[in-house]
Design an enzyme around this catalytic site. Structure first.
Site: not given
Lengths: 316, 201
Positions: A134, A186
């Site tokens: 990765s 949020k």
């Protein structure tokens, strides 16, 4: 001369004699050891290869640190690369990687720094250790040439964001969260409730955009079309041998082979200097203490406190 | 000085230090200058023999020549400082016990008291030649000779200050207790400081 004085005088003579014998003995032993071939260690000098090591999860380290502490994380790697960039003796840089990847921003910063060096015609050679998956592969792809061991775990091209869903546990324990928020998203990826389809879509957009950037950068670094990388860029891990077959890696080889390749590409002589990263013992001691007793690495800390992170990281 | 050396009276100091330390202490007020000078010569000898004993067991490289030259001067100065500080502290301890005021004699006494340490060299040389646990015996003999030096110092302090052996031993040990406690508190403060520094970064 009285008897007592004679006794003391003989003790003193014995002492002088033993001192003379000791000096002769030491000198003779020294001469013998000098005859045996000795390995001279001379300081490295002249044009050569700089070594940078990227070990463990890639993340940014808080700037704090003491005056005697080693800089860690991506900041430490970038600082080392900057030092090598400014050093006129450095003709090639060997990037030794043993990492499962890490946070998106930290990985991209290292990638960009390596590309900057590459543009300055400094030869970059990556040597993969046990794991360069990765983000570890992302960083390697910035190099002119990549070597991996046959058994290196690499690939895992992709992006991941993990957030635990503890709702069931919270319900069982009767815990309820009071949330007052300014907007509907949020508290996205909160661990105390299910993720909504809209929220999933928002996160997916971040993931997709980071993934596209990953592909684009690997394509740029490897000088391969995205279409050639994409079939294997589904998060799969692969051995070094397979990576060579898919052209994600140039050659199977060890750290020593990578050094030889760096010499060859930079047209350096066999006996050229290799500039390893050096830290004084005090730095190592203080950093070791901090790692042992101090705060966690940011990635680990964030993961533990269930804050979601988007990462180029292999998470088995 | 030449005449003094020829008279071989200086040998008496070494005889007395090895056999009758109390008589040695009696000699100090009578030959103050000579005893003080001989004390420093003894310290130089002890420093030299210390270096030779350690070098005999250690790795033998060309660094030996630095040790035996500059190292000798360094060790001598260090030893002289140690003796001066210890003598001052012992005198302070004696004053606490109601006596004291003889630092110069104490300096000479402590310098002579270290003389048995020179015997470490022939002893180490023998065990090294026999190759029979030289490191063990180095520590063993060092401890033994240190105890011998301490016994000489205790008897000498008792004679100089006209006190009993018990009080003399107390006067010798008090400085070590004082220095030990000071170092302990210094180390404690240092560790607290370091821990504070590490937790703040």
């Amino acid at each position: 001369m009285d008897k007592n004085r004679k006794i003391v005088l003989s003790i003193l003579v014995l002492l002088v004699l033993s001192a003379v014998l000791a000096i002769i003995d030491i000198s003779l032993t020294m001469q013998e050891s000098l005859k045996s071939p000795r390995k001279l260690s001379i300081p490295e000098m002249g044009p050569g290869i700089g070594v940078v090591r990227i070990y463990g999860p890639i993340s940014m380290e808080s700037p704090g640190g003491g005056p005697f502490e080693m800089r860690q994380g991506s900041d430490g790697v970038i600082q080392r690369l900057s030092e090598l960039e400014k050093d006129g003796r450095i003709k090639a840089v060997l990037v030794r990687i043993n990492s499962p990847g890490g946070t998106v921003a930290a990985t991209q910063e290292i990638f960009n720094k390596l590309m900057k060096l590459r543009k300055k015609n400094i030869i970059l050679v990556a040597s993969m250790g046990e794991l360069a998956a990765s983000g570890g592969y992302y960083v390697a792809s910035a190099c002119n040439y990549i070597l991996a061991n046959h058994g290196t775990i690499t690939g895992s091209i992709g992006v991941i964001a993990v957030s635990p869903n503890l709702r069931g546990l919270f319900d069982k324990l009767g815990i309820r969260m009071n949330v007052i928020k300014s907007g509907r998203y949020k508290d996205i990826l909160s661990s105390y409730r299910e993720i909504s389809p809209e929220e999933r879509q928002l996160i997916q957009q971040i993931i997709d955009s980071s993934y596209q950037k990953f592909l684009k950068d690997v394509s740029l670094g490897r000088n391969l079309p995205i279409s050639e990388i994409e079939p294997y860029a589904d998060g799969r891990v692969m051995s070094g041998e397979t990576a060579v077959k898919y052209r994600l890696v140039d050659e199977a080889g060890t750290y020593e082979d990578a050094l030889a390749k760096a010499r060859e590409l930079a047209k350096l002589p066999e006996n050229c200097a290799v500039y390893e990263e050096s830290h004084n013992p005090l730095e190592r001691f203080l950093t070791g203490l901090k790692n042992a007793f101090g705060r966690d690495m940011p990635v680990e800390r964030a993961f533990r406190s269930a804050l979601p992170l988007v990462e180029y990281r292999y998470m088995p | 000085m030449r005449e003094y050396l020829r008279s071989l009276r200086w040998i008496d100091y070494y005889f007395l230090v090895l056999t009758e330390p109390r008589k040695l202490a009696v000699l100090f007020p009578r030959e103050e200058k000579a005893s003080f000078t001989m004390g420093f010569i003894t310290l130089a000898l002890v420093a030299l023999f210390d270096i030779l004993s350690v070098s005999l067991l250690g790795r033998q490289t060309a660094h030996f020549y630095d040790r035996i030259s500059y190292g000798w001067v360094f060790s001598f100065i260090l030893l002289a400082l140690q003796v001066a500080v210890l003598a001052s502290l012992i005198d302070a301890a004696c004053q606490l016990l109601g006596k004291g005021g003889n630092v110069k004699r104490l300096v000479a006494l402590l310098s002579f008291a270290l003389f048995p340490r020179t015997l470490l060299l022939p002893l180490v040389f023998i065990v090294r030649v026999l190759n029979f646990a030289p490191y063990f015996f180095f520590v063993f003999f060092s401890l033994g000779l240190t105890v011998w030096s301490a016994l000489i110092a205790v008897q000498g302090i008792a004679e100089i200050n006209s006190i009993g052996t018990g009080r003399s031993l107390t006067a010798l040990l008090l400085p070590f207790v004082f220095v030990g406690l000071s170092l302990f508190f210094l180390a404690l403060l240092g560790v607290l400081n370091l821990a504070g520094y590490l937790s703040s970064i």
